[in-house]
Design an enzyme around this catalytic site. Structure first.
Site, PDB file in Angstrom:
ATOM      1  N   GLY A   1       0.829  -1.193   0.000  1.00 24.42           N
ATOM      2  CA  GLY A   1       0.000   0.000   0.000  1.00 24.42           C
ATOM      3  C   GLY A   1       0.868   1.250   0.000  1.00 24.42           C
ATOM      4  N   SER A   2       0.422   2.227   0.724  1.00 24.37           N
ATOM      5  CA  SER A   2       1.078   3.531   0.669  1.00 24.37           C
ATOM      6  C   SER A   2       2.466   3.549   1.291  1.00 24.37           C
ATOM      7  CB  SER A   2       0.210   4.576   1.372  1.00 24.37           C
ATOM      8  OG  SER A   2      -1.059   4.613   0.751  1.00 24.37           O
TER       9      SER A   2
END
Lengths: 643, 401
Positions: free
Chosen positions: A337-338
């Site tokens: 993810g981020s």
């Protein structure tokens, strides 16, 4: 009369003849005895010696495994054992019943034992004790000890058993030992000559021998094992031991103690902080590369495996929805993810395709081709530069720079950070995850890379898969401003040679931009994890980056309805919460990565956890000089007290 | 043996002492007892007690056999009393009993054949009430007595012909064949050997004996093929062992090997009473019966085994000498035959244990655990003693039969 006389004389002559013949035979017998008992006596005395002195294999005591400060993680425990000597009991069933009245013995076990006892008597091996119960509780042991004298043939004794005093805490790091199976023997004897392999097999047939089946126990098997010795035993013709002749020359050599870099207190604190959640946490000392915590929770208790785990207990572990057998920290592959955005940003700057000041406007969505990509924030972030892009974790910004940077450059940089490589560090079950690129896709899927996938790649989704350990390495690399880093888990003992070293050049200026972005996340107003930025130590802050890993695709319908998060979807379908962080932010010492499975929000679920364990590490100075350091005094291997 | 004052008398002088001897019959029992050659008897007691001590040692570490020595001592006590009674029995009674005893033994052997108990691969035992007896053991003595009886009847100063020996061979062959059929090759051989000694002493032509021996040797391969399987294996084991090969048929090469290790390991002085490693730790199978010599060899060494053999030699030598002093053919031959019976027990047993002969399953007289052999041995001594006490009797040849 003369005729009579001659018969008489003949008789006398024949008597003398017969007596003489007897004398000759007697002389022959004595001569043979002289040969046996005088001339050849040494030969027969040696044979008698060979006959009755048996060298019984004495298994070595396995080396302990200690944490960086010398606290035992794997050692030995005296365990009470009840056995029955078949030949000393007239009525095995009665004896078993008497034992079963004192300690808890399931009926089917009693039945099996009765069979074993009968079989052993039939084999004429009635002097070999049959183990009735292995792990007596203190109460059972005391009770058995008191009553053993009344039950003929029952032996109560203490045996050294491998023990993991920290139980579940180190299950996935240390693994466990078990009786060597045929597979184990084949694995251990690879490359051995016939005799050597046979000796090894014989050693592992010993009831007290265990071999490392998983984890560090398996990796450092030879280092921990030691060398078997012999006990000189006087036995009778049936092999029953009459006495033991002490002889130090044959004593087994105990295995060496292995030190690992983990601080067991930090490990414990981390696991406690997870509570009921499942997930993983890895903390690394960015200067030394020492792994200080390596948590995968929930875990199993390795003590259950030492004497063989029952089928039902194992099935329970295997079928547990929280997968306690799964080594998440180094074998769990998640979309980052981020948390991956620093890698994308670094790649973008390294490739020169993007400048830190380049601005991208985020309206909440990004059109590319005939598809629309969404930012996590409905309505958008407005205009973003790199610092803000990281700080706000703006997806649109990263769609844009990822596309401009290109998949190859991002993949190359990801590999420089250690992604795509399995870091075993001496454990088992490590996985490398996947850093996708067009070549991989062509090979694996047989399709070309679509540029749209680069956009997903840019926000750490898609095919990309990473382990918490890799995320921790990435964070450590950033925190140390790109210095080379060689992570390790073994302090004193054999080092894993499967692991690489993170020393591909990273531009210090570029990395500082990442650090500033991560600082912004936790320490600037508007940062996604601003609430978790303060270490609570009166000043020092953490720097970090949150991430949310989608467990499944979000459908358009759901997006429209707004059902994306929250308690209205099944737990198993909720997103994983990720957070990577280092601290103190201004003078980094520790880097960590956290995954809280189905924790929904990186900043909400994972960030406070990261903050707390970083604070624990700083407060307790987890990275301080280890017990095995050159100047520190180390307990010589094998001389430690079993606990 | 000189205590009786007879040593050194020529036969002519001895004959003049007939009156003294006759007066033995008229003595009271106590005086008769006192007249017995007690040196000889004390030696027998000493040997038997040695055996009891060895049994104690052989079972020392085996609780299940702890009482063996005591049982053996009891048996010896009973047999000993029996021997004294037999010793004082008039020799004519012996002669009178010879044929019935022989017939009875043959009957028992037939019964064994018909309804005997099988043990150790052969049908040798007869269960009579609570006791299991081995008639083949008694057969040795009964055959000897029957032969002595036979020759006592047929030998006259003018009867030096070969033909009279045919009857003797017949007397020998009947029990021999029955025992061979059990099958018990060792006992058959022992019986033929001791009977052979009697026939030899009775004056069978040396030429015939030579031919007989040659024929026997020639028959060896033939005998090998009519042996039972286990007997053949024993011979094979023996041959293999002679050529240094290790076989383990019936586990006998193990038994022999362990026995040799025990004996050889004893060295010159032995390891001391109860100190034998092989003996104490069960390495030698059958060490309380046929392999008792291994215990003596290990615990008392070459000195012990030699002393044992010397003890036997003295007993047998005196018996032979005593036989030669007898004035009746029955006394001479029965006494010498009985001595030969005991002698062959010893030769077969010792020869087997020290690896000179195949395993034949023969106990060591006075020493090995076992009732029938003890009885037979002591009966032999009883006969020898009786013949000794009545050596001057000429036994009228017109006896009962």
């Amino acid at each position: 009369m003369s005729r009579n006389r001659s018969i008489e004389d003949d008789f006398t002559r024949r008597m003398v003849l017969a007596a003489s013949a007897g004398g000759v035979v007697w002389a022959g017998l004595v001569a043979r005895l002289f040969q046996l008992q005088v001339l050849e006596r040494e030969k027969y005395q040696a044979a008698a010696e060979d006959n009755h002195i048996k060298l019984a294999l004495a298994p070595p005591q396995r080396g302990r495994i200690l944490d960086r400060f010398g606290k035992p993680l794997a050692s030995h425990r005296r365990a009470g054992r009840v056995s029955i000597v078949p030949e000393q009991t007239r009525d095995p069933a009665g004896t078993l019943a008497q034992v079963a009245a004192l300690i808890d013995l399931p009926d089917e076990r009693v039945e099996r034992l009765a069979g074993e006892i009968t079989a052993s008597r039939r084999r004429n091996a009635g002097f070999v004790p049959v183990v009735v119960a292995n792990e007596l509780t203190y109460e059972d042991f005391a009770r058995m000890n008191v009553h053993a004298a009344e039950i003929p043939g029952v032996q109560v004794e203490m045996a050294l058993t491998r023990s993991y005093p920290r139980g579940r805490d180190f299950a996935h790091v240390l693994g466990y030992v078990a009786r060597a199976s045929q597979d184990d023997l084949e694995r251990l004897s690879v490359g051995m000559e016939g005799d050597e392999a046979k000796r090894l097999e014989k050693l592992f047939r010993h009831p007290d021998m265990r071999t490392g089946r998983q984890g560090m126990e398996r990796f450092a098997e030879e280092y921990l094992r030691g060398k078997p010795g012999f006990r000189k035993l006087v036995t009778n013709a049936h092999g029953r031991v009459i006495e033991e002749i002490p002889d130090d020359r044959f004593a087994p050599v105990p295995g060496k103690d292995l030190y690992i870099t983990i601080d067991s207190d930090l490990q414990r604190a981390t696991i406690e902080r997870f509570g009921e959640e499942s997930g993983a946490a890895v903390m690394i000392d960015i200067e030394t590369g020492d792994v200080l915590a390596m948590v995968s929770t929930p875990a199993f208790d390795p003590n259950d495996f030492v004497n063989g785990i029952s089928g039902t207990a194992y099935a329970e572990l295997r079928d547990n929805p929280q997968s306690p057998l799964y080594p998440r920290a180094h074998g769990g592959v998640y979309p980052p993810g981020s948390t991956f955005k620093m890698v994308v940003a670094t790649a973008a700057l390294e490739s020169g395709a993007v400048k830190p000041t380049d601005r991208v406007t985020c309206n909440g969505y990004y059109h590319f081709g005939n598809r629309t990509w969404h930012c996590w924030k409905k309505g958008g972030h407005g205009t973003m530069d790199m610092h803000n892009g990281i700080k706000h974790s703006c997806d649109v910004y990263f769609y844009d720079i990822a596309r401009r940077t290109g998949v190859e450059a991002i993949a190359a940089t990801a590999r420089k950070f250690g992604f795509g490589e399995a870091w075993t560090l001496g454990m088992t079950g490590a996985r490398g995850g996947l850093v996708p690129d067009p070549e991989w896709k062509q090979r694996a899927v047989g399709e070309p890379w679509y540029e749209g996938e680069t956009l997903n790649f840019g926000i750490g989704q898609g095919q990309l898969g990473v382990t918490p350990l890799q995320l921790a390495l990435m964070t450590a690399r950033i925190a140390s401003e790109g210095r080379s880093l060689k992570p390790h888990l073994v302090g004193l003992g054999p080092q894993s040679d499967e692991d690489g070293i993170l020393d591909q050049p990273l531009d210090k200026d570029i990395i500082n931009i990442m650090k500033s972005g991560m600082y912004g996340v936790t320490s600037e107003a508007g940062g996604t994890a601003y609430r978790s930025g303060d270490l609570g130590l009166g000043g020092p802050r953490i720097a970090g980056k949150s991430g949310t890993a989608q467990v499944r695709r979000i459908t358009m319908a759901e997006r429209d309805k707004g059902i994306r998060k929250g308690l209205n979807i099944e737990r198993e379908l909720r997103d994983h919460a990720l957070f990577v962080a280092y601290a103190p932010a201004d003078n980094p010492k520790y880097a960590c990565a956290i995954v809280v499975e189905h924790g929904e929000s990186g900043s909400g679920a994972a960030a406070p956890l990261a903050r707390d364990i970083l604070r624990f590490a700083i407060e307790n100075d987890s990275g301080r000089k280890p017990a095995y350091g050159k100047t520190a005094s180390v307990t010589p291997p094998g001389q430690g007290e079993p606990t | 043996m000189s205590r009786d004052g007879y040593t050194g008398f020529s036969r002519g002088e001895a004959r003049t002492r007939t009156a003294t001897s006759l007066s033995f019959e008229t003595m009271g029992p106590l005086r008769r007892l006192a007249k017995l050659p007690w040196g000889f008897i004390l030696l027998i007691i000493a040997m038997a007690l040695t055996g009891v001590a060895m049994l104690y040692s052989s079972a020392y570490t085996n609780p299940a056999e702890h009482n063996l020595w005591y049982l053996q001592l009891t048996r010896f006590g009973i047999s000993f009393v029996m021997m004294l009674l037999l010793a004082m029995m008039p020799l004519s009674w012996w002669r009178t009993l010879a044929l019935p005893a022989y017939a009875f033994t043959v009957l028992l052997l037939v019964l064994v054949e018909v309804m005997g108990v099988t043990g150790g691969g052969a049908q040798r035992w007869l269960q009579i009430g609570p006791v299991a007896v081995q008639p083949s053991e008694f057969a040795k003595l009964a055959t000897t007595m029957a032969l002595a009886w036979y020759y006592d009847r047929v030998i006259t100063p003018t009867s030096g012909r070969i033909l009279i020996h045919l009857g003797a061979v017949g007397i020998m062959l009947i029990p021999a064949a029955l025992i061979f059929k059990q099958p018990d090759f060792g006992t058959t051989l022992a019986l033929i050997a001791s009977a052979g000694v009697v026939i030899f002493l009775a004056g069978l032509s040396m030429r015939v004996i030579l031919v007989g021996i040659l024929a026997g040797i020639a028959a060896v391969p033939g005998i090998y093929f009519i042996l039972a399987d286990y007997q053949r294996e024993r011979v094979d084991t023996f041959l293999a062992q002679l050529s240094g090969e290790a076989t383990n048929a019936l586990g006998e090469s193990y038994q022999i090997e362990q026995g040799l290790i025990a004996i050889g390991g004893g060295g010159v002085n032995g390891k001391g009473f109860l100190q034998g490693i092989q003996s104490q730790q069960d390495y030698v199978p059958e060490q309380h019966t046929d392999f008792i010599l291994t215990v003596i060899g290990e615990e008392f060494g070459f000195l012990g085994t030699t002393a044992l053999l010397i003890g036997f030699a003295v007993i047998l030598g005196w018996s032979f000498y005593s036989a030669s002093q007898s004035h009746s053919w029955f006394g001479r031959l029965a006494s010498a035959g009985a001595a030969a019976t005991v002698a062959f027990y010893i030769v077969f047993n010792v020869g087997m244990v020290i690896g000179l002969l195949p395993v034949v399953g023969m106990p060591l007289p006075l020493i090995s655990y076992g009732g029938t052999a003890m009885l037979t041995t002591m009966a032999c001594f009883g006969l020898i003693l009786s013949a000794h006490m009545h050596r001057d009797e000429k036994l009228s040849s017109t006896g009962i039969i």
